[in-house]
Design a protein around this motif. Sequence first.
Motif, PDB file in Angstrom:
ATOM      1  N   VAL A   1       0.855  -1.187   0.000  1.00 38.98           N
ATOM      2  CA  VAL A   1       0.000   0.000   0.000  1.00 38.98           C
ATOM      3  C   VAL A   1       0.889   1.235   0.000  1.00 38.98           C
ATOM      4  N   HIS A   2       0.628   2.130  -0.938  1.00 38.45           N
ATOM      5  CA  HIS A   2       1.289   3.429  -0.952  1.00 38.45           C
ATOM      6  C   HIS A   2       0.231   4.504  -0.689  1.00 38.45           C
ATOM      7  N   VAL A   3       0.495   5.359   0.279  1.00 36.80           N
ATOM      8  CA  VAL A   3      -0.381   6.482   0.598  1.00 36.80           C
ATOM      9  C   VAL A   3       0.415   7.761   0.393  1.00 36.80           C
ATOM     10  N   LEU A   4      -0.063   8.616  -0.515  1.00 34.25           N
ATOM     11  CA  LEU A   4       0.632   9.858  -0.854  1.00 34.25           C
ATOM     12  C   LEU A   4       2.081   9.590  -1.241  1.00 34.25           C
ATOM     13  N   GLY A   5       2.277   8.485  -1.965  1.00 33.18           N
ATOM     14  CA  GLY A   5       3.591   8.136  -2.464  1.00 33.18           C
ATOM     15  C   GLY A   5       4.477   7.427  -1.471  1.00 33.18           C
ATOM     16  N   GLU A   6       4.014   7.246  -0.233  1.00 29.49           N
ATOM     17  CA  GLU A   6       4.815   6.602   0.808  1.00 29.49           C
ATOM     18  C   GLU A   6       4.309   5.179   1.047  1.00 29.49           C
ATOM     19  N   ARG A   7       5.245   4.248   1.154  1.00 31.63           N
ATOM     20  CA  ARG A   7       4.865   2.848   1.344  1.00 31.63           C
ATOM     21  C   ARG A   7       4.607   2.559   2.813  1.00 31.63           C
ATOM     22  N   LEU A   8       3.412   2.032   3.112  1.00 28.65           N
ATOM     23  CA  LEU A   8       3.119   1.636   4.490  1.00 28.65           C
ATOM     24  C   LEU A   8       4.109   0.566   4.928  1.00 28.65           C
TER      25      LEU A   8
ATOM     26  N   VAL B   1       7.377   4.085   6.364  1.00 32.01           N
ATOM     27  CA  VAL B   1       7.193   5.510   6.601  1.00 32.01           C
ATOM     28  C   VAL B   1       6.649   5.700   8.011  1.00 32.01           C
ATOM     29  N   ASN B   2       6.968   6.834   8.614  1.00 39.67           N
ATOM     30  CA  ASN B   2       6.405   7.181   9.915  1.00 39.67           C
ATOM     31  C   ASN B   2       4.935   7.545   9.714  1.00 39.67           C
ATOM     32  N   VAL B   3       4.037   6.692  10.197  1.00 42.39           N
ATOM     33  CA  VAL B   3       2.612   6.917   9.923  1.00 42.39           C
ATOM     34  C   VAL B   3       2.082   8.151  10.632  1.00 42.39           C
ATOM     35  N   PHE B   4       2.724   8.559  11.728  1.00 43.90           N
ATOM     36  CA  PHE B   4       2.267   9.756  12.427  1.00 43.90           C
ATOM     37  C   PHE B   4       2.532  10.998  11.584  1.00 43.90           C
ATOM     38  N   ASP B   5       3.656  11.011  10.893  1.00 47.90           N
ATOM     39  CA  ASP B   5       3.919  12.103   9.956  1.00 47.90           C
ATOM     40  C   ASP B   5       2.967  12.031   8.767  1.00 47.90           C
ATOM     41  N   LEU B   6       2.723  10.816   8.281  1.00 49.26           N
ATOM     42  CA  LEU B   6       1.849  10.629   7.127  1.00 49.26           C
ATOM     43  C   LEU B   6       0.433  11.118   7.416  1.00 49.26           C
ATOM     44  N   ARG B   7      -0.055  10.835   8.610  1.00 50.99           N
ATOM     45  CA  ARG B   7      -1.435  11.204   8.938  1.00 50.99           C
ATOM     46  C   ARG B   7      -1.651  12.705   8.975  1.00 50.99           C
ATOM     47  N   THR B   8      -0.591  13.489   9.179  1.00 49.95           N
ATOM     48  CA  THR B   8      -0.743  14.941   9.149  1.00 49.95           C
ATOM     49  C   THR B   8      -1.085  15.440   7.754  1.00 49.95           C
ATOM     50  N   ARG B   9      -0.878  14.606   6.737  1.00 44.24           N
ATOM     51  CA  ARG B   9      -1.170  14.979   5.359  1.00 44.24           C
ATOM     52  C   ARG B   9      -2.529  14.459   4.902  1.00 44.24           C
ATOM     53  N   LEU B  10      -3.225  13.740   5.791  1.00 42.61           N
ATOM     54  CA  LEU B  10      -4.525  13.145   5.476  1.00 42.61           C
ATOM     55  C   LEU B  10      -5.632  13.865   6.228  1.00 42.61           C
ATOM     56  N   GLY B  11      -6.813  13.902   5.632  1.00 42.10           N
ATOM     57  CA  GLY B  11      -8.011  14.308   6.343  1.00 42.10           C
ATOM     58  C   GLY B  11      -8.910  13.103   6.501  1.00 42.10           C
ATOM     59  N   PHE B  12      -9.441  12.884   7.707  1.00 43.44           N
ATOM     60  CA  PHE B  12     -10.273  11.706   7.957  1.00 43.44           C
ATOM     61  C   PHE B  12     -11.400  12.083   8.900  1.00 43.44           C
ATOM     62  N   ALA B  13     -12.599  11.639   8.570  1.00 44.67           N
ATOM     63  CA  ALA B  13     -13.754  11.882   9.434  1.00 44.67           C
ATOM     64  C   ALA B  13     -14.596  10.618   9.517  1.00 44.67           C
ATOM     65  N   SER B  14     -14.988  10.278  10.750  1.00 41.58           N
ATOM     66  CA  SER B  14     -15.862   9.123  10.970  1.00 41.58           C
ATOM     67  C   SER B  14     -16.695   9.371  12.211  1.00 41.58           C
TER      68      SER B  14
END
Length: 260
Positions: free
Chosen positions: A61-68, A71-84
């Motif tokens: 899985v690549h998210v915003l070009g970064e492979r899960l 990558v530091n997922v905490f840094d990655l999540r700052t680039r995502l918007g999520f609502a639930s």
Amino acid sequence: MVNVLDFSDVSYVRNGAAILDGVSWRVTSDERWAILGPNGAGKTTLMKIATGHDYPTSGTVHVLGERLGGVNVFDLRTRLGFASSAQARRIPGNETVRNVVLTAAYSVEGRWNEQYDELDTRQADRILAEWDLLGLAEQAFATLSDGERKRVLIARAVMTDPELLLLDEPTANLDLGARERLIQLLSGFASSPSSPGMVLVTHHVEEIPPGFTHLMLLKEGRIVAAGPIEETLTAEALAETFGIEVDLQRANGRFAAVAR
């Protein structure tokens, strides 16, 4: 356009059961995807992986070009918007609507000792206005209706100008008026060329906002169909996904499915 989400032969197995099975799927920055499927189809698991809150058993899985996994997922999540809906339970009930949105800048759920400048406040108020919430800015989150809370959570998700926006059943359990108002706002946001790539999970074709360009139908962890919505959303594909024959109608950019 760039790829913002890329699943390659992804499977997710728990207790010997395949929750996702061989999912390959790609989202680009100019696409707005709806994911549709019955309960237990794997939609929630798909979103957990897309937001870096879980990892596949196999596949990449690549998210915003970064492979899960690389990558530091905490840094990655700052680039995502999520609502639930689950997020609403973590928001302090006495927090004002403005602060719920504003605190997204620090990725915290509740105002503490962090400092915000005038630019942050102006950004929050601009977004509150866009989501028809500015008049509620000083109201406590706990006093809002379900529809208002959902709009606040989406406003919070877009506060940081994310590169990918993921919405998990944003219109679930809303009354007709609240649902239609939110769909109208989501449609406007999705139609803007400045908006990020979007993924929205729902159970109902009636809840797909106009402006969404692509659709994935998911059943028992497998993709039944995926692609441009005009080609993918058919009565036959819905019958295969949900196990019931339906008549599919479309008017003014909205869909409706009725059992035969």
